[in-house]
Design a protein around this motif. Sequence first.
Motif, PDB file in Angstrom:
ATOM      1  N   ARG A   1       0.810  -1.219   0.000  1.00 11.57           N
ATOM      2  CA  ARG A   1       0.000   0.000   0.000  1.00 11.57           C
ATOM      3  C   ARG A   1       0.843   1.269   0.000  1.00 11.57           C
ATOM      4  O   ARG A   1       0.315   2.371  -0.081  1.00 11.57           O
ATOM      5  CB  ARG A   1      -0.929   0.005   1.218  1.00 11.57           C
ATOM      6  N   GLY A   2       2.158   1.107   0.133  1.00 11.79           N
ATOM      7  CA  GLY A   2       3.013   2.282   0.166  1.00 11.79           C
ATOM      8  C   GLY A   2       3.006   2.979   1.512  1.00 11.79           C
ATOM      9  O   GLY A   2       3.470   4.113   1.640  1.00 11.79           O
TER      10      GLY A   2
ATOM     11  N   ASN B   1      -1.142  11.166   1.500  1.00  9.17           N
ATOM     12  CA  ASN B   1      -0.838  12.587   1.303  1.00  9.17           C
ATOM     13  C   ASN B   1      -1.544  13.173   0.080  1.00  9.17           C
ATOM     14  O   ASN B   1      -0.967  13.933  -0.697  1.00  9.17           O
ATOM     15  CB  ASN B   1       0.675  12.797   1.172  1.00  9.17           C
ATOM     16  N   GLY B   2      -2.801  12.780  -0.097  1.00 10.85           N
ATOM     17  CA  GLY B   2      -3.587  13.339  -1.189  1.00 10.85           C
ATOM     18  C   GLY B   2      -3.325  12.731  -2.550  1.00 10.85           C
ATOM     19  O   GLY B   2      -3.887  13.170  -3.551  1.00 10.85           O
TER      20      GLY B   2
END
Length: 238
Positions: free
Chosen positions: A117-118, A208-209
Amino acid sequence: EEHGILQQIIVCPIDKGYKIIAGERRWRAAKLLGLKEIPVNIKNVDSMKALELALVENIQREDLNPIEKAHAYLELKKNFGLTHEKIAIKIGQDRSSIANTIRLLDLAEDIQELVSRGTISMGHARAILSLKDPVKQKTLGYKIVTDGLSVREVEMIASGRKTFLFSSKKSSDTKVVSSELYKSPQICDLENKLREFIGARVTIKEKNGKGKITIVFSNNSQFENITEKLKTLMKTPT
């Protein structure tokens, strides 16, 4: 659409026509665009060679996360007898990169999910790999997320150069690093709504968007069904 399909798809002859062994996504895109002709490279290969070509194609062209790449590299190694060096040549990577990526599969499953998922970086993952105990891996992974530990801090903890109290409890009693823990209720709700509407598994990765939406399908029929539903969604007035 203006330039058509620029790269050839690879097919092999079968009893009734041809079978795509590399470039199925380009073929589907051509259908959606209404193209009548696309460039094709015909290869006479056996079934195992065709599978190998298709797998290499997917690794090179798909937006795979590190864990997905690790599984693909391992499949090339186990099922096709390729060494790390041969995989590196086919993929266009260096041998150490292939070896390090495959090593990610030695991580506890919860940590693999965080990498997928990072949520944690490859640097964090490589540092955690020096811990062989999956319980310690999970504990440290949890602290990375909750406390924002840097890669350097994780390396120091894993090597014993920085004091860190690992849980002595069994894995079943340890706080599990659940992938759902790091998703907002809004993201989870949106995933469920998309899953119900499309009729397929949908995952949203956001950080972070930024992020991506992944729709998983298992065959051409399901893919076409998803495509039709998305077309309907786009035509719906807002």
